[in-house]
Design an enzyme around this catalytic site. Structure first.
Site, mmCIF file in Angstrom:
data_model
loop_
_atom_site.group_PDB
_atom_site.id
_atom_site.type_symbol
_atom_site.label_atom_id
_atom_site.label_comp_id
_atom_site.label_asym_id
_atom_site.label_seq_id
_atom_site.Cartn_x
_atom_site.Cartn_y
_atom_site.Cartn_z
ATOM 1 N N TRP A 91 33.467 37.956 30.592
ATOM 2 C CA TRP A 91 33.140 37.978 31.973
ATOM 3 C C TRP A 91 31.519 38.490 31.989
ATOM 4 C CZ3 TRP A 91 33.400 42.780 35.453
ATOM 5 C CH2 TRP A 91 33.260 42.356 36.664
ATOM 6 N N ASP A 150 39.134 47.017 29.263
ATOM 7 C CA ASP A 150 38.976 46.324 30.539
ATOM 8 C C ASP A 150 40.344 45.715 31.062
ATOM 9 O OD1 ASP A 150 38.285 45.250 33.149
ATOM 10 O OD2 ASP A 150 36.641 43.928 32.277
ATOM 11 N N ALA A 188 41.726 44.347 33.955
ATOM 12 C CA ALA A 188 41.621 43.603 35.339
ATOM 13 C C ALA A 188 42.804 42.730 35.634
ATOM 14 C CB ALA A 188 40.178 43.033 35.376
HETATM 15 C C1 LIG Z 1 37.239 40.783 33.164
HETATM 16 C C2 LIG Z 1 37.036 41.408 34.440
HETATM 17 N N1 LIG Z 1 36.985 42.701 34.678
HETATM 18 C C3 LIG Z 1 36.715 43.318 35.760
HETATM 19 C C4 LIG Z 1 36.659 42.764 36.823
HETATM 20 C C5 LIG Z 1 36.537 43.332 37.979
HETATM 21 O O1 LIG Z 1 37.082 43.039 39.132
HETATM 22 P P1 LIG Z 1 37.150 43.922 40.627
HETATM 23 O O2 LIG Z 1 35.791 44.672 40.562
HETATM 24 O O3 LIG Z 1 36.565 42.797 41.549
HETATM 25 O O4 LIG Z 1 38.241 44.786 40.627
HETATM 26 C C6 LIG Z 1 36.939 41.305 36.775
HETATM 27 C C7 LIG Z 1 36.856 40.418 38.171
HETATM 28 O O5 LIG Z 1 36.876 39.373 38.172
HETATM 29 C C8 LIG Z 1 37.137 40.531 35.730
HETATM 30 O O6 LIG Z 1 37.289 39.355 35.583
#
Ligand SMILES: Cc1ncc(COP(=O)(O)O)c(C=O)c1O
Length: 394
Positions: free
Chosen positions: A127, A208, A210
């Site tokens: 990401w 992470d 998510a």
């Molecule tokens: C891999 C990953 N980590 C973290 C996030 C964080 O998402 P948010 O800050 O919207 O909760 C995302 C969002 O697209 C993601 O794809």
């Protein structure tokens, strides 16, 4: 003042979203944006969320500050959901983050304080926001190979060649499930091997998380994070409630730190709180409170789980339908991987010129690196999409 500044680059996804919005073609297809889509192409408010929100509206008596650690009951519910009791609570400390990104920011800044300029190993690809988050936290970004473009699966051998060389001063960032952007994920046996390696080297895992519940199920998707947390003396987890509760703009997330013992956990907690106080002072609570209400109420929780299951099954069905259509029409298994990936994304492995052609000629939008959001696949136009992809891939 401003004359000394140069224009900063924005994440390409926002440019793509604007291009899609401005495209007048009625038959355009949005596989770009990273949010769940229902059959009507909307990102709905879940019914459990609506009910929880109404309850909050009816019952809330104040909007006063909650305190630097945020909504403790929300955090406790998320710890339970993610870890299922595999770690003694005396070693766990939490603060709320502004979404998963906010949680990552806090955790990485703590790591940057613990190891200034220390190395953080991130999957290649990942990401994109992981990189500025790490750099802004005074960490030095390195990569481990992750994806085999030939098979479109995890290149586990190549990954472990790097992971095995890490030291006790290094951080390794692992996607807990539903890898973004590839959709290719570690098997339980591969998680076991990663954890064995970390036990040997002492490298520090930051997980992470998510997309819990978007892959194979709430418990199934937690295999890796539970293995890490149960087996290693220290780790961190960034939880996002944006996708699985559909709370994107509410910015609900939890930063979880697990330390060797309660005394060490208190130190980490003070650092997390110090970072919040010195940056945003307090974290948002509306989304956190919604999740708390849902998780603490048996009926609402069951309703949320049912909705989440429906979303997950819809994404799985779309994967199978698209892979089947491509196989049937092209007589090739080249895109079968779409059905074996899990989560919201798949990396198709198409060159950028092909991605561009799909956009300009067919109105099919995906991220430059050829990541698609499977929730954006129009179920009644799967055959048409299959034709576009077959023709474009040549
Ligand atoms: C891999 C990953 N980590 C973290 C996030 C964080 O998402 P948010 O800050 O919207 O909760 C995302 C969002 O697209 C993601 O794809």
């Amino acid at each position: 003042m401003f004359e000394t500044l140069q224009k900063a680059t924005l994440d390409k996804i926002f440019v793509l979203m604007a291009e899609y919005a401005a495209d007048p073609r009625a038959n355009k297809i949005d596989l770009g944006v990273g949010v769940y889509k229902d059959p009507q192409n909307n990102t709905p408010i879940m019914s459990a969320v609506r009910k929880a929100e109404q309850r909050i509206l009816d019952g809330a008596k104040t909007k006063t500050y909650k305190g630097v650690v945020g909504n403790k009951e929300f955090s406790a519910g998320i710890v339970d959901l993610a870890l299922g009791g595999v770690v003694d609570a005396t070693r766990i400390r939490t603060v709320n983050g502004a979404g998963g990104t906010g949680a990552l920011m806090i955790l990485m800044q703590v790591l940057g304080r613990a190891r200034p300029k220390g190395r953080i190993f991130i999957s290649d690809p990942t990401w994109p926001n992981h990189i500025p988050l790490a750099e802004n936290a005074n960490l030095t970004v390195h990569y481990y190979p992750y994806f085999d473009p030939a098979t479109r699966q995890v290149d586990f051998g190549a990954m472990m060649k790097v992971v095995d060389t890490l030291t006790g001063d290094d951080v390794v960032l692992l996607h807990g499930c539903c890898h973004n952007p590839t959709g290719a994920n570690l098997t339980p046996a591969q998680w076991d091997a990663v954890v064995e390696s970390l036990q040997r080297t002492g490298a520090f895992p930051l997980v992470d998380l998510a997309y819990l519940g978007f892959g194979d199920g709430l418990v199934e998707d937690a295999y890796g994070v539970r293995k890490v947390a149960a087996s290693l003396p220290e780790c961190m987890i960034a939880f996002s409630a944006s996708k699985n509760f559909g709370l994107y703009r509410e910015r609900a997330g939890v930063a979880i730190a697990i330390a060797r013992d309660a005394a060490a956990a208190d130190v980490v907690s003070s650092q997390m709180q110090n970072i919040i106080r010195g940056t945003i002072s307090q974290t948002p609570d509306h989304g956190a409170e919604i999740v708390r209400v849902i998780l603490e109420d048996k009926a609402l929780r069951a309703e949320w789980e049912t909705e989440l299951t429906q979303m997950r099954e819809r994404m799985k069905r779309l994967r199978v339908k698209l892979a089947d259509a491509i196989r049937r029409k092209s007589n090739s298994k080249d895109f079968d991987f779409i059905a074996t990936h899990s989560g919201m994304f798949s990396l198709l492995g198409l060159p950028q010129s092909v991605v561009e052609k799909l956009k300009t000629e067919d109105g099919v939008y995906m991220i430059n690196d050829s990541r698609i959001n499977v929730a954006g696949i129009p179920e009644d136009r799967v055959d048409e999409l299959a034709d576009y992809l077959i023709a474009a891939a040549g």
